[in-house]
Design a protein around this motif. Structure first.
Motif, PDB file in Angstrom:
ATOM      1  N   ILE A   1     -28.884  26.555 -13.801  1.00 54.22           N
ATOM      2  CA  ILE A   1     -29.567  26.540 -15.095  1.00 54.22           C
ATOM      3  C   ILE A   1     -30.838  25.696 -15.021  1.00 54.22           C
ATOM      4  N   ARG A   2     -30.757  24.555 -14.329  1.00 54.34           N
ATOM      5  CA  ARG A   2     -31.919  23.680 -14.201  1.00 54.34           C
ATOM      6  C   ARG A   2     -33.046  24.361 -13.420  1.00 54.34           C
TER       7      ARG A   2
ATOM      8  N   LEU B   1     -23.240  25.513 -11.685  1.00 56.28           N
ATOM      9  CA  LEU B   1     -23.832  26.236 -12.811  1.00 56.28           C
ATOM     10  C   LEU B   1     -24.960  25.427 -13.438  1.00 56.28           C
ATOM     11  N   GLU B   2     -24.758  24.108 -13.543  1.00 59.89           N
ATOM     12  CA  GLU B   2     -25.789  23.233 -14.109  1.00 59.89           C
ATOM     13  C   GLU B   2     -27.052  23.253 -13.251  1.00 59.89           C
TER      14      GLU B   2
ATOM     15  N   LEU C   1     -34.629  26.921 -15.660  1.00 57.97           N
ATOM     16  CA  LEU C   1     -35.477  26.254 -16.641  1.00 57.97           C
ATOM     17  C   LEU C   1     -36.789  25.789 -16.012  1.00 57.97           C
TER      18      LEU C   1
END
Length: 245
Positions: free
Chosen positions: A10-11, A6-7, A14
């Motif tokens: 998200i990165r 998930l991280e 972004l």
């Protein structure tokens, strides 16, 4: 593992957002202003970094030791006073803090540093307390069973195991501080907020983005550097435990 995936997602999202902002900024002519005024940009950028660095350093030097102290059994009863005091810095808007402090310290960078310091305390203090209190009691019991002193338990067990959470608080505080420092311009503190608010006043998107784009990239850069620093100072065993969790 799901958290790591998930991280990464998200990165990536972004990154796409940042790329879109860069394209928009290019079309708005902000890069023209940057290219034509590199001296102004470097000067204001240096002021911005100085504001963030000084206020964040003082926040770390005060919030981390204070967080450790109020987790000690002797001072545990005072933790609600300290945390609620730090909560004020997050509850009151930064502009209001600037206005209040300005009435005592006047205009200038010292007022901005004080306000940013006050605004940066809570994430570091809260994470320091949460990190130490989250250490498994069985680990501490094992240390006592091995004959470790209280200081050894604190430094070798509690702080070592709480370090990822403490560093996460510092990381969050610094990244927020980068954005808040733009408001320092309003009280004569300098920084990249000069370009942002000048652009707004003149209805010039190019000038505004000339201040906003560096602030965004500075926040992303510092977040990346602090993330790398965290991987270096946190032991591999603790990192594996966090990934497994």
């Amino acid at each position: 593992m799901k958290g790591k995936k998930l991280e990464k997602i998200i990165r990536i999202l972004l990154l796409f957002i940042v790329m879109a902002i860069v394209v928009w900024a290019f079309k708005a002519g902000s890069f023209d202003f940057m290219m034509n005024n590199p001296g102004d940009l470097l000067y204001l950028g240096g002021q911005h970094i100085r504001l963030v660095a000084i206020s964040s350093l003082f926040a770390i030097l005060i919030a981390v030791p204070l967080g450790i102290i109020i987790t000690r059994p002797k001072y545990k009863k005072y933790d609600w006073i300290v945390i609620n005091f730090a909560n004020v810095g997050q509850t009151i808007p930064t502009l209001a803090i600037l206005a209040l402090i300005m009435s005592y310290l006047g205009l200038g960078w010292q007022t901005a540093v004080f306000a940013l310091w006050f605004n940066s305390l809570l994430p570091i203090l809260r994470n320091t307390v949460a990190g130490i209190e989250s250490v498994n009691r069985s680990i501490l019991d094992a240390g006592e069973g091995m004959g470790m002193t209280r200081k050894q338990i604190l430094w070798k067990l509690e702080i070592t195991n709480a370090l990822p959470i403490i560093l996460a608080g510092i990381r969050t505080s610094i990244v927020i501080n980068v954005g808040s420092a733009a408001l320092a311009f309003l009280i004569g503190g300098g920084g990249l907020g000069d370009l942002i608010f000048t652009g707004i006043a003149m209805s010039d998107t190019g000038i505004m983005l000339s201040g906003a784009i560096p602030v965004i990239f500075l926040a992303i850069f510092l977040d990346f550097i602090l993330g790398m620093f965290e991987k270096v100072v946190v032991s591999k065993g603790i990192q594996r435990n966090l990934e497994a969790a």
